[in-house]
Write a protein that holds these residues in place. Sequence first.
Motif, PDB file in Angstrom:
ATOM      1  N   SER A 142      -4.321 -43.144  39.227  1.00 57.03           N
ATOM      2  CA  SER A 142      -4.615 -43.507  37.842  1.00 57.03           C
ATOM      3  C   SER A 142      -6.066 -43.958  37.688  1.00 57.03           C
ATOM      4  O   SER A 142      -6.664 -43.776  36.628  1.00 57.03           O
ATOM      5  CB  SER A 142      -3.641 -44.570  37.333  1.00 57.03           C
ATOM      6  OG  SER A 142      -3.816 -45.765  38.027  1.00 57.03           O
ATOM      7  N   PHE A 143      -6.650 -44.476  38.748  1.00 53.16           N
ATOM      8  CA  PHE A 143      -8.084 -44.798  38.695  1.00 53.16           C
ATOM      9  C   PHE A 143      -8.900 -43.518  38.525  1.00 53.16           C
ATOM     10  O   PHE A 143      -9.783 -43.433  37.676  1.00 53.16           O
ATOM     11  CB  PHE A 143      -8.526 -45.528  39.965  1.00 53.16           C
ATOM     12  CG  PHE A 143     -10.005 -45.721  40.063  1.00 53.16           C
ATOM     13  CD1 PHE A 143     -10.631 -46.733  39.368  1.00 53.16           C
ATOM     14  CD2 PHE A 143     -10.785 -44.856  40.840  1.00 53.16           C
ATOM     15  CE1 PHE A 143     -12.003 -46.889  39.438  1.00 53.16           C
ATOM     16  CE2 PHE A 143     -12.157 -45.017  40.922  1.00 53.16           C
ATOM     17  CZ  PHE A 143     -12.769 -46.035  40.215  1.00 53.16           C
ATOM     18  N   GLY A 144      -8.584 -42.516  39.338  1.00 55.31           N
ATOM     19  CA  GLY A 144      -9.284 -41.246  39.226  1.00 55.31           C
ATOM     20  C   GLY A 144      -9.120 -40.637  37.846  1.00 55.31           C
ATOM     21  O   GLY A 144     -10.086 -40.157  37.234  1.00 55.31           O
ATOM     22  N   ALA A 145      -7.891 -40.680  37.334  1.00 56.13           N
ATOM     23  CA  ALA A 145      -7.611 -40.110  36.022  1.00 56.13           C
ATOM     24  C   ALA A 145      -8.388 -40.836  34.932  1.00 56.13           C
ATOM     25  O   ALA A 145      -8.937 -40.219  34.007  1.00 56.13           O
ATOM     26  CB  ALA A 145      -6.112 -40.189  35.732  1.00 56.13           C
ATOM     27  N   LEU A 146      -8.461 -42.140  35.051  1.00 55.57           N
ATOM     28  CA  LEU A 146      -9.175 -42.952  34.066  1.00 55.57           C
ATOM     29  C   LEU A 146     -10.655 -42.585  34.044  1.00 55.57           C
ATOM     30  O   LEU A 146     -11.260 -42.403  32.970  1.00 55.57           O
ATOM     31  CB  LEU A 146      -8.991 -44.426  34.440  1.00 55.57           C
ATOM     32  CG  LEU A 146      -9.343 -45.453  33.388  1.00 55.57           C
ATOM     33  CD1 LEU A 146      -8.346 -45.360  32.261  1.00 55.57           C
ATOM     34  CD2 LEU A 146      -9.295 -46.850  34.004  1.00 55.57           C
ATOM     35  N   ALA A 147     -11.218 -42.433  35.253  1.00 57.71           N
ATOM     36  CA  ALA A 147     -12.641 -42.102  35.338  1.00 57.71           C
ATOM     37  C   ALA A 147     -12.922 -40.762  34.671  1.00 57.71           C
ATOM     38  O   ALA A 147     -13.883 -40.612  33.918  1.00 57.71           O
ATOM     39  CB  ALA A 147     -13.067 -42.069  36.802  1.00 57.71           C
ATOM     40  N   LEU A 188     -14.862 -37.424  30.057  1.00 55.75           N
ATOM     41  CA  LEU A 188     -14.627 -36.328  29.121  1.00 55.75           C
ATOM     42  C   LEU A 188     -14.487 -36.821  27.685  1.00 55.75           C
ATOM     43  O   LEU A 188     -14.353 -36.025  26.754  1.00 55.75           O
ATOM     44  CB  LEU A 188     -13.367 -35.546  29.508  1.00 55.75           C
ATOM     45  CG  LEU A 188     -13.404 -34.851  30.872  1.00 55.75           C
ATOM     46  CD1 LEU A 188     -12.080 -34.176  31.160  1.00 55.75           C
ATOM     47  CD2 LEU A 188     -14.541 -33.844  30.927  1.00 55.75           C
ATOM     48  N   GLY A 189     -14.467 -38.139  27.509  1.00 55.32           N
ATOM     49  CA  GLY A 189     -14.368 -38.694  26.171  1.00 55.32           C
ATOM     50  C   GLY A 189     -12.964 -38.707  25.592  1.00 55.32           C
ATOM     51  O   GLY A 189     -12.783 -38.792  24.379  1.00 55.32           O
ATOM     52  N   PHE A 190     -11.943 -38.618  26.443  1.00 51.03           N
ATOM     53  CA  PHE A 190     -10.558 -38.729  25.956  1.00 51.03           C
ATOM     54  C   PHE A 190     -10.162 -40.200  25.851  1.00 51.03           C
ATOM     55  O   PHE A 190     -10.760 -41.057  26.500  1.00 51.03           O
ATOM     56  CB  PHE A 190      -9.580 -38.059  26.931  1.00 51.03           C
ATOM     57  CG  PHE A 190      -9.735 -36.578  27.023  1.00 51.03           C
ATOM     58  CD1 PHE A 190      -9.823 -35.805  25.869  1.00 51.03           C
ATOM     59  CD2 PHE A 190      -9.785 -35.947  28.262  1.00 51.03           C
ATOM     60  CE1 PHE A 190      -9.948 -34.433  25.962  1.00 51.03           C
ATOM     61  CE2 PHE A 190      -9.921 -34.582  28.350  1.00 51.03           C
ATOM     62  CZ  PHE A 190     -10.011 -33.817  27.204  1.00 51.03           C
ATOM     63  N   THR A 191      -9.115 -40.463  25.070  1.00 53.83           N
ATOM     64  CA  THR A 191      -8.538 -41.797  25.095  1.00 53.83           C
ATOM     65  C   THR A 191      -7.913 -41.985  26.482  1.00 53.83           C
ATOM     66  O   THR A 191      -7.074 -41.183  26.882  1.00 53.83           O
ATOM     67  CB  THR A 191      -7.432 -41.928  24.035  1.00 53.83           C
ATOM     68  OG1 THR A 191      -7.914 -41.358  22.833  1.00 53.83           O
ATOM     69  CG2 THR A 191      -7.040 -43.363  23.813  1.00 53.83           C
ATOM     70  N   PRO A 192      -8.333 -43.021  27.228  1.00 57.77           N
ATOM     71  CA  PRO A 192      -7.921 -43.122  28.625  1.00 57.77           C
ATOM     72  C   PRO A 192      -6.407 -43.004  28.845  1.00 57.77           C
ATOM     73  O   PRO A 192      -5.961 -42.241  29.692  1.00 57.77           O
ATOM     74  CB  PRO A 192      -8.423 -44.499  29.040  1.00 57.77           C
ATOM     75  CG  PRO A 192      -9.552 -44.782  28.131  1.00 57.77           C
ATOM     76  CD  PRO A 192      -9.243 -44.097  26.836  1.00 57.77           C
ATOM     77  N   LEU A 193      -5.619 -43.732  28.037  1.00 57.12           N
ATOM     78  CA  LEU A 193      -4.181 -43.748  28.317  1.00 57.12           C
ATOM     79  C   LEU A 193      -3.536 -42.391  28.117  1.00 57.12           C
ATOM     80  O   LEU A 193      -2.694 -41.970  28.901  1.00 57.12           O
ATOM     81  CB  LEU A 193      -3.476 -44.772  27.429  1.00 57.12           C
ATOM     82  CG  LEU A 193      -3.513 -46.211  27.923  1.00 57.12           C
ATOM     83  CD1 LEU A 193      -2.698 -47.099  27.002  1.00 57.12           C
ATOM     84  CD2 LEU A 193      -3.012 -46.315  29.338  1.00 57.12           C
ATOM     85  N   TYR A 194      -3.928 -41.685  27.050  1.00 51.91           N
ATOM     86  CA  TYR A 194      -3.287 -40.397  26.755  1.00 51.91           C
ATOM     87  C   TYR A 194      -3.574 -39.376  27.843  1.00 51.91           C
ATOM     88  O   TYR A 194      -2.800 -38.462  28.080  1.00 51.91           O
ATOM     89  CB  TYR A 194      -3.740 -39.856  25.390  1.00 51.91           C
ATOM     90  CG  TYR A 194      -3.342 -40.748  24.260  1.00 51.91           C
ATOM     91  CD1 TYR A 194      -2.207 -41.544  24.358  1.00 51.91           C
ATOM     92  CD2 TYR A 194      -4.089 -40.827  23.096  1.00 51.91           C
ATOM     93  CE1 TYR A 194      -1.828 -42.393  23.348  1.00 51.91           C
ATOM     94  CE2 TYR A 194      -3.721 -41.661  22.068  1.00 51.91           C
ATOM     95  CZ  TYR A 194      -2.592 -42.449  22.191  1.00 51.91           C
ATOM     96  OH  TYR A 194      -2.216 -43.294  21.193  1.00 51.91           O
ATOM     97  N   PHE A 195      -4.726 -39.526  28.488  1.00 50.12           N
ATOM     98  CA  PHE A 195      -5.040 -38.599  29.577  1.00 50.12           C
ATOM     99  C   PHE A 195      -4.391 -39.038  30.886  1.00 50.12           C
ATOM    100  O   PHE A 195      -3.817 -38.221  31.617  1.00 50.12           O
ATOM    101  CB  PHE A 195      -6.563 -38.500  29.744  1.00 50.12           C
ATOM    102  CG  PHE A 195      -6.985 -37.543  30.815  1.00 50.12           C
ATOM    103  CD1 PHE A 195      -6.965 -36.177  30.585  1.00 50.12           C
ATOM    104  CD2 PHE A 195      -7.391 -38.007  32.070  1.00 50.12           C
ATOM    105  CE1 PHE A 195      -7.346 -35.280  31.564  1.00 50.12           C
ATOM    106  CE2 PHE A 195      -7.772 -37.115  33.058  1.00 50.12           C
ATOM    107  CZ  PHE A 195      -7.753 -35.754  32.810  1.00 50.12           C
TER     108      PHE A 195
END
Lengths: 269, 237
Positions: free
Chosen positions: A49-54, A59-66
């Motif tokens: 989830s750290f990698g995904a958040l970064a 990419l400018g997405f809302t962190p949680l939705y990604f």
Amino acid sequence: MSLLQMFSFPFMQRALLAGVLVSLCCALLGVSLVLKRYSMIGDGLSHVSFGALAIAVALGFTPLYFSIPVVVLAAFFLLRMAGNPRWNSDAAIAAVSASSLAVGIMVISRTTGMTTDVDNYMFGSVLAMSRADVALSVLVSAAVLVLFVLFYHKLFAVTFDESFSRAAGLNVDRYNTLLAVLTALTIVLGMRMMGAMLISSLVIFPALTAMRLFKSFRGVVLCAAAASVACFCAGLTASFVCSTPVGATVVCANLALFLLSCLIGALRR
Amino acid sequence: MERSELLACRDVSLGYEGQNVLTHLNLSIRAGDYLCVVGDNGSGKSTLLRGLLGLLVPQSGEIWRAPELRRGAIGYLPQQTRAQRDFPATVYEVVLSGCLSQRGSRFFYSAAQKSAALMNMGKLGVLELKDESYRNLSGGQQQRVLLARALCAAGRLLILDEPITGLDPAAAQDLYKTLSYLNEKEGMAVVMATHDLGPALRQAHMVLHIGRGGFFYGAAAEYLASPQGRRFKEAEL
């Protein structure tokens, strides 16, 4: 500074509400994960989830939705690895953890650079919870609680003995998947406040503490839930008073309680 | 009266991912039977049990089950896992989980299921351990608790996978006695995979030997006269 004053800040109210719910869910799921020897999955998921958040931030997405879909997928994958006898599963999970951490740091350093943001992702921040995050936490926690209560007996059977449950006609894979998906969701929600490096201890410590003190499964589940919530509240208060990071303080509170329970367990013998 | 057939293998081949472990097996288990499955390590005893339980679909042939055994009404005693030995759960919680298969899609246990659990604990002499923690029991007691759980699920058939592994001789003897009691007095059919040939042969009606050279399937006395059985007898002397 009085406690009343402390919770007059809206960010503290949000942190308290979301934190209590997330630590409750972590404790409930944690009992099953620890007993099934899946503790490493929680740790692996927090790194993913750290990698995904970064990547989401880059990419400018809302962190949680990604992060949520990515981490849920990772949960499926890690569970398959843990269940496959041909894999050296703990090595595989450790490799996934380190790789996603590395990818996350690479992405951050090429985009925003290593700022205090990164520090917040790694070790958490009490300011991280937005209003939307809190709403989502409430929703997911409610789902975890309802599913846990409804499937309590089945989760017990699957946790205690997969082979027997399978022979009794239970769809064991479905319950394992449910467990992994709920864990993934809980970890993503808790990560912002607790930090990617520290969230997995919220899954593991309450279960370990409760297992020292109680001999029934029900006792362990209830004690883990209570211990987790109490430690979170104590940690949050202490972090406010001493101006320490909330994630680390909560983990220390959990550690203190665990050591205390070891002592009580040893004295009882 | 012909005893009713519970389970039958007709020309069954079992295996994993295209690799056959057992081939062309014919087997029939009737109500009240006591069958021992013996053979070397890795010969496929557990694979056969998994097939009988319906956990493994045969690669060819058919495993027929009596209607009363469908929906998981077979009492299964798996090999213990490492994680189980220090599991925090009371004896009652463990035994009650055996009623899972009859519960269908309901979420909680009924009063009838709870009393069935208590009754089976009484039958196996673990009722006074009801609120004890499973992890604090001796190996023999743990095995009795798991057998009580299997009885909660079982209608008429028990399947046991190496039940005496890790038990001391006295506890093993105890378990065999319990099994004969269940078999003779309650008419429970028993299928047991085991390493411990001697006592098993004294009790079982039928023996299935699985080995590289093929099967032996017949009465316990015939087994001792067969080539596979003779080898064992020589080793014993």
